[in-house]
Motif scaffolding. Sequence first.
Motif, PDB file in Angstrom:
ATOM      1  N   ASP A 172       0.827  -1.207   0.000  1.00  0.00           N
ATOM      2  CA  ASP A 172       0.000   0.000   0.000  1.00  0.00           C
ATOM      3  C   ASP A 172       0.861   1.258   0.000  1.00  0.00           C
ATOM      4  O   ASP A 172       0.547   2.258  -0.675  1.00  0.00           O
ATOM      5  CB  ASP A 172      -0.935   0.008   1.206  1.00  0.00           C
ATOM      6  N   SER A 173       1.953   1.215   0.758  1.00  0.00           N
ATOM      7  CA  SER A 173       2.843   2.378   0.802  1.00  0.00           C
ATOM      8  C   SER A 173       3.501   2.609  -0.557  1.00  0.00           C
ATOM      9  O   SER A 173       3.599   3.749  -1.029  1.00  0.00           O
ATOM     10  CB  SER A 173       3.907   2.175   1.882  1.00  0.00           C
ATOM     11  N   CYS A 174       3.933   1.504  -1.183  1.00  0.00           N
ATOM     12  CA  CYS A 174       4.568   1.641  -2.505  1.00  0.00           C
ATOM     13  C   CYS A 174       3.570   2.158  -3.542  1.00  0.00           C
ATOM     14  O   CYS A 174       3.893   3.040  -4.347  1.00  0.00           O
ATOM     15  CB  CYS A 174       5.144   0.294  -2.947  1.00  0.00           C
ATOM     16  N   GLY A 185       0.952   3.868  -2.950  1.00  0.00           N
ATOM     17  CA  GLY A 185       0.603   5.248  -2.657  1.00  0.00           C
ATOM     18  C   GLY A 185       1.603   6.225  -3.242  1.00  0.00           C
ATOM     19  O   GLY A 185       1.248   7.342  -3.629  1.00  0.00           O
ATOM     20  N   ARG A 186       2.874   5.817  -3.315  1.00  0.00           N
ATOM     21  CA  ARG A 186       3.891   6.668  -3.899  1.00  0.00           C
ATOM     22  C   ARG A 186       3.876   6.610  -5.427  1.00  0.00           C
ATOM     23  O   ARG A 186       4.108   7.608  -6.107  1.00  0.00           O
ATOM     24  CB  ARG A 186       5.274   6.267  -3.386  1.00  0.00           C
ATOM     25  N   ARG A 187       3.618   5.375  -5.933  1.00  0.00           N
ATOM     26  CA  ARG A 187       3.609   5.202  -7.391  1.00  0.00           C
ATOM     27  C   ARG A 187       2.540   4.176  -7.747  1.00  0.00           C
ATOM     28  O   ARG A 187       2.782   2.979  -7.660  1.00  0.00           O
ATOM     29  CB  ARG A 187       4.978   4.738  -7.878  1.00  0.00           C
TER      30      ARG A 187
END
Length: 452
Positions: free
Chosen positions: A149-151, A153-155
Motif C-alpha cells: 500500500d505504501s509503494c 501510494g507513492r507510485r
Amino acid sequence: MTGDDGREDGRDDEVRGAPRIPGPRAAADDFDLSAVPLPPPVPATPPEEPRPASPPTTPEPETALAPPDRSDPSTPPVPPVPAHRVLRALLGAWALAACSAEETEAVEAHLTECAACADEALRLRDAVGLLHTDRSLDLDPTLRTRVIDSCLGRRPADIPVPDWASPYDAETARLDALLRDIGNAEWHAPVRLKWFEGEQEAGRKTTVAGVIGHLMTVDGLIGAALDLEVPLGDGVLGRGADWPLSPAARTEKYWSAARRPPTRAVHEPWRAQSHTLIRTVSFAGRGVCELSVSYGDFALPMHDALLDRAFECWVHGGDIAEAVDYPYEAPSAAHLNRMIDLAARLLPAALAERRRSGLAGPARQLVTAGSPGRSLHLEVEGSGGGDWYIPLDSPAALGSPAHTVAQVALDGVEFCQLVAGHVPPVEAAAGQEGDREAIRDVLCAAASLSRL
C-alpha cells in the motif's frame, strides 16, 4: 667453557646483568584497585642536601594516585580513581549493567567530565536496548499489505490487481511464505483434510505436498475458464479438457495419476499458476469478473470463484500450519468479511438443496422471487463480522429483519471453520434464539458448503 663450579664461563654474569622481561599485563577489567601498592609518603620537610642521581624506576600504575596524608589517623582513606583508559574499557560492561558498585560509581563520575566517553556510553546503551526486546520475532501478517500500500501510494500501478482479486493475491502470498519457511522433510508431514457429506464428517489423509497439489488442481478450474494452460499430472502442462470439473474428482485423479508421492517440487508450479491467474485477470479488464467458472455441479462468477479459492487457500494453509507447528493468522478483516459474505449468499441455495434431499425441514411460507420472507439473522462477531439475513423458504426470496424468526451469533473465524467443515454444526453457535429447526437447518447447510 665450563668453570670449576660447573657453570659456563661468563654466562652467569651475562644473565645476571640483563633486564628482566615483565610478565603479561592483566586486562583493565581485571585490575584489583585495592591491591595496588601505594608509594611511600612524602616527608613534610625534604632534606636540603642534594640527592645522588638514581637509576630510572618503573612508573607507577595508571590506577594509582597520591595517597592521603597518613599523618592524620582520623582522615578516611580515599579510593584511587582509575585512569581514563581503564574507565573507557569499562563502558561496555557499564552499558550491560555488569560493573560492580565501585566501578559503576567511577564510570558515571567520569562521564560527567569526559564528553567523548559520554557519547560512546550513549551509543553502547542504545545498542544494548536493541538486544533486549520483548517483541515477537515473527513478521507482522499485515506487513506485506502495508508495504505494498505504501509503494502504491507513492507510485500507483499501471495495471492494478482488481479489488475483487486481492483476497486471492494475499492468501496465496501468505501460504507461499509459509512453504518457503519449512524444510524438505516437513513437506511429507501428514495432513488430514476434513469436510461434511450429508450428515456425516468426512476426511482424507494426505501430506503437505498433497495439499498443495490439491490447491493447484482446483485452481486450474479458474485457468480453464480463462483458457490458460494449467499444471496437471507430473508437471505436464495442458488445457485440462479431459479432466473432471468436480474439485473432489479432479483432486483424486491428480493424486492417482502421479507416479510418486508429491514432493516440494509441486511448490513452484502452484505458485507460478497463482501468479498467472492474477496477472491474467488484471490485464483482462472489467468484463472478466462476471465470467462463469464451472465446478461441475454448480458455477460461480469469476469474482466469487477467486474469493472461494482465497478461502480454501487460507483454510488449507491453516491445515498445513497445524501439521508443521507453524503460526498462521486469519485473513485481514476486510478479506474475512468478503469470505463470510460469500458463504452467506450461498446458504439459501445450499438450504434448498438439502430440503430437496430430505435433510432439512419443509418450507413454511413460500413467497415470490424478490419478496421478503421468513429469515434467520446471522450475527457474526469479531474481525470481519457483520449482520446477514438468510431467507429460509426460498433461495430467491429476500432476507428481511422484519421477518426474522431466529438468530444465531458466531465468531467470524468460527463461522468460517464451520463452512470449511472443521467444526460440527452442533458445536458452532455461540448464541441461539428463536426457531430451533431453522437454526439447525442453516448451521447444517453452512457445513454442507465444505468439500474436498
